[in-house]
Write an enzyme that holds these catalytic residues in place. Sequence first.
Site, mmCIF file in Angstrom:
data_model
loop_
_atom_site.group_PDB
_atom_site.id
_atom_site.type_symbol
_atom_site.label_atom_id
_atom_site.label_comp_id
_atom_site.label_asym_id
_atom_site.label_seq_id
_atom_site.Cartn_x
_atom_site.Cartn_y
_atom_site.Cartn_z
ATOM 1 N N ARG A 157 35.819 30.587 26.963
ATOM 2 C CA ARG A 157 35.603 32.121 27.835
ATOM 3 C C ARG A 157 33.266 31.645 28.194
ATOM 4 O O ARG A 157 33.255 31.281 27.596
ATOM 5 C CB ARG A 157 35.117 33.262 27.012
ATOM 6 C CG ARG A 157 34.300 34.213 28.097
ATOM 7 C CD ARG A 157 35.182 34.988 28.885
ATOM 8 N NE ARG A 157 35.139 36.149 29.583
ATOM 9 C CZ ARG A 157 35.539 37.062 29.851
ATOM 10 N NH1 ARG A 157 37.166 36.879 29.882
ATOM 11 N NH2 ARG A 157 35.436 38.453 30.732
ATOM 12 N N LYS A 204 23.167 25.741 21.848
ATOM 13 C CA LYS A 204 22.359 26.127 22.945
ATOM 14 C C LYS A 204 22.248 24.949 23.419
ATOM 15 O O LYS A 204 21.171 23.946 22.225
ATOM 16 C CB LYS A 204 21.260 26.692 22.678
ATOM 17 C CG LYS A 204 20.994 28.183 22.678
ATOM 18 C CD LYS A 204 19.801 28.472 22.096
ATOM 19 C CE LYS A 204 19.803 30.120 21.781
ATOM 20 N NZ LYS A 204 19.257 31.027 21.058
ATOM 21 N N ARG A 209 37.437 42.031 24.245
ATOM 22 C CA ARG A 209 38.864 42.307 24.307
ATOM 23 C C ARG A 209 39.765 41.448 24.170
ATOM 24 O O ARG A 209 40.301 41.600 23.394
ATOM 25 C CB ARG A 209 38.796 43.325 26.073
ATOM 26 C CG ARG A 209 40.016 44.060 25.929
ATOM 27 C CD ARG A 209 39.729 45.032 27.243
ATOM 28 N NE ARG A 209 38.510 45.604 27.599
ATOM 29 C CZ ARG A 209 39.141 47.072 27.270
ATOM 30 N NH1 ARG A 209 40.048 47.598 26.380
ATOM 31 N NH2 ARG A 209 38.078 47.865 27.152
ATOM 32 N N THR A 210 39.342 40.418 24.857
ATOM 33 C CA THR A 210 39.977 39.102 25.209
ATOM 34 C C THR A 210 39.593 38.381 23.830
ATOM 35 O O THR A 210 40.783 37.274 23.413
ATOM 36 C CB THR A 210 39.266 37.947 26.442
ATOM 37 O OG1 THR A 210 39.421 38.776 27.216
ATOM 38 C CG2 THR A 210 40.252 36.934 26.590
ATOM 39 N N HIS A 258 41.218 33.570 35.340
ATOM 40 C CA HIS A 258 41.652 34.580 33.590
ATOM 41 C C HIS A 258 43.387 35.036 33.951
ATOM 42 O O HIS A 258 43.785 35.113 33.812
ATOM 43 C CB HIS A 258 41.071 35.782 34.441
ATOM 44 C CG HIS A 258 40.731 36.026 32.841
ATOM 45 N ND1 HIS A 258 41.322 35.629 31.522
ATOM 46 C CD2 HIS A 258 40.431 37.623 32.191
ATOM 47 C CE1 HIS A 258 40.930 36.788 30.442
ATOM 48 N NE2 HIS A 258 40.598 37.343 31.190
#
Lengths: 310, 139
Positions: free
Chosen positions: A101, A80, A51-52, A129
Amino acid sequence: MRHVIEPTDLSINELDELIALAEDIRLNPVKYADCCKGKILAALFYEASTRTRLSFESAMLSLGGSVIGFASADASSAVKGESVADTVRTVSNYADICAIRHPKEGSALVASQYSGIPVINAGDGGHEHPTQTLTDLLTIHTIKRTLSGLTIGFCGDLKFGRTVHSLVKALSLYPNNRFLLVSPNELRAPDYIRATLANRGCEYQEGELLDTHIRHMDVLYMTRVQRERFFNEEDYLRLKDSYILNMAKLVNAKSDLSILHPLPRVNEISMEVDGDPRAQYFNQVRFGKLIRMALILKLLEIVEWRGGRC
Amino acid sequence: MLSIDSIKKGVVIDHIKVGGAMQIYQHLNLDKLDCSVAIIKNAKSGKLGKKDIIKIEDRIDMDLDALGYIDPDITVNIIEDGAITSKLKLSLPDKLINIITCKNPRCITSIEREIVHVFKLWDSREKIYRCAYCEQEYK
Ligand SMILES: [Zn+2]
């Protein structure tokens, strides 16, 4: 160079400027369609939040810019084992602005300390957020034409919901707002939120039942109450229906109430409410994109703070 | 009072809360020093009734912020040619850098390599510090 890591990184004047810009974008989208031509947004999503991420991507594309990035830590082997600091230093050479994020709290702050480009925190664990808060403010402002003198209800889990805490803090900066905090006793807003309201001289009331308070509200911000947050089954069974919004509860509500929800919802707003004109939670998604467009334009200094225009 | 030779050149850490000397001894790694170090416990003091004192017969580099965090009431006296040349009053520092580490397992400091651990003073009366990254209180 500016970063937005938490909502308080922006002053009230800057919030107002962002809201004004977002509203201008809404009314004149063509004017902004090529503003970010040749600019690249890096979407660094260490955990999935479709969504974001889509909101940021759509915002940048609608400004004529492009997007690079990764959508979860597994998606990019390059990331990684690499520190946030190293990743962001690398990405600074590829992009003009980045949205990060990350599941760990404080990750966006770390990114901003090493980044050569503006960083937007797109969620750092349960911590901050800010673009959600901006979305909520723009939604309320667009519908109510003001962020002052409102009675705003918050309903559900007010203890763990950072979205709620940030929005309460932001709205408490505007004059004459009244807060109705509706939650089960176990999930009351934390002390520091009540202290913030008291320190800023805001009127607030707490309660357990939505039915009692809904009639006074101009805005109702719903959040989910999870079963596992309750201390005992008995309380859960006693209260669970109090936190589900349906048409029966809306009978007593004002006709110009605005119902907001950060989404995704589970069952805390029943689907019969979706068709009611007071339901604004899907419009909220559109405002989320608009405010991110405004934020990108400001942070890239394409639209200057105070007065500048594209 | 127990008499300890006064030192010509070095550092006297004075007004340490009773029982606090060993923590400071360990924190400053004084066991690694070759010079003479005296720990005086339960010395009489007008101000505190009793206090601890550490005398170090050498100039050493000290992290005063760390000392201030351990005990903000400490005084540090620098001695040159047998006389006090400067007297440093400590206080709770506004920021702690690499002195304590965050215990929140959800904090970025738990995984980011070589991160600088930063805490900010939140409440000086209650001596509360919060992690600059996740804002969790240090307990
Ligand atoms: Zn932390």
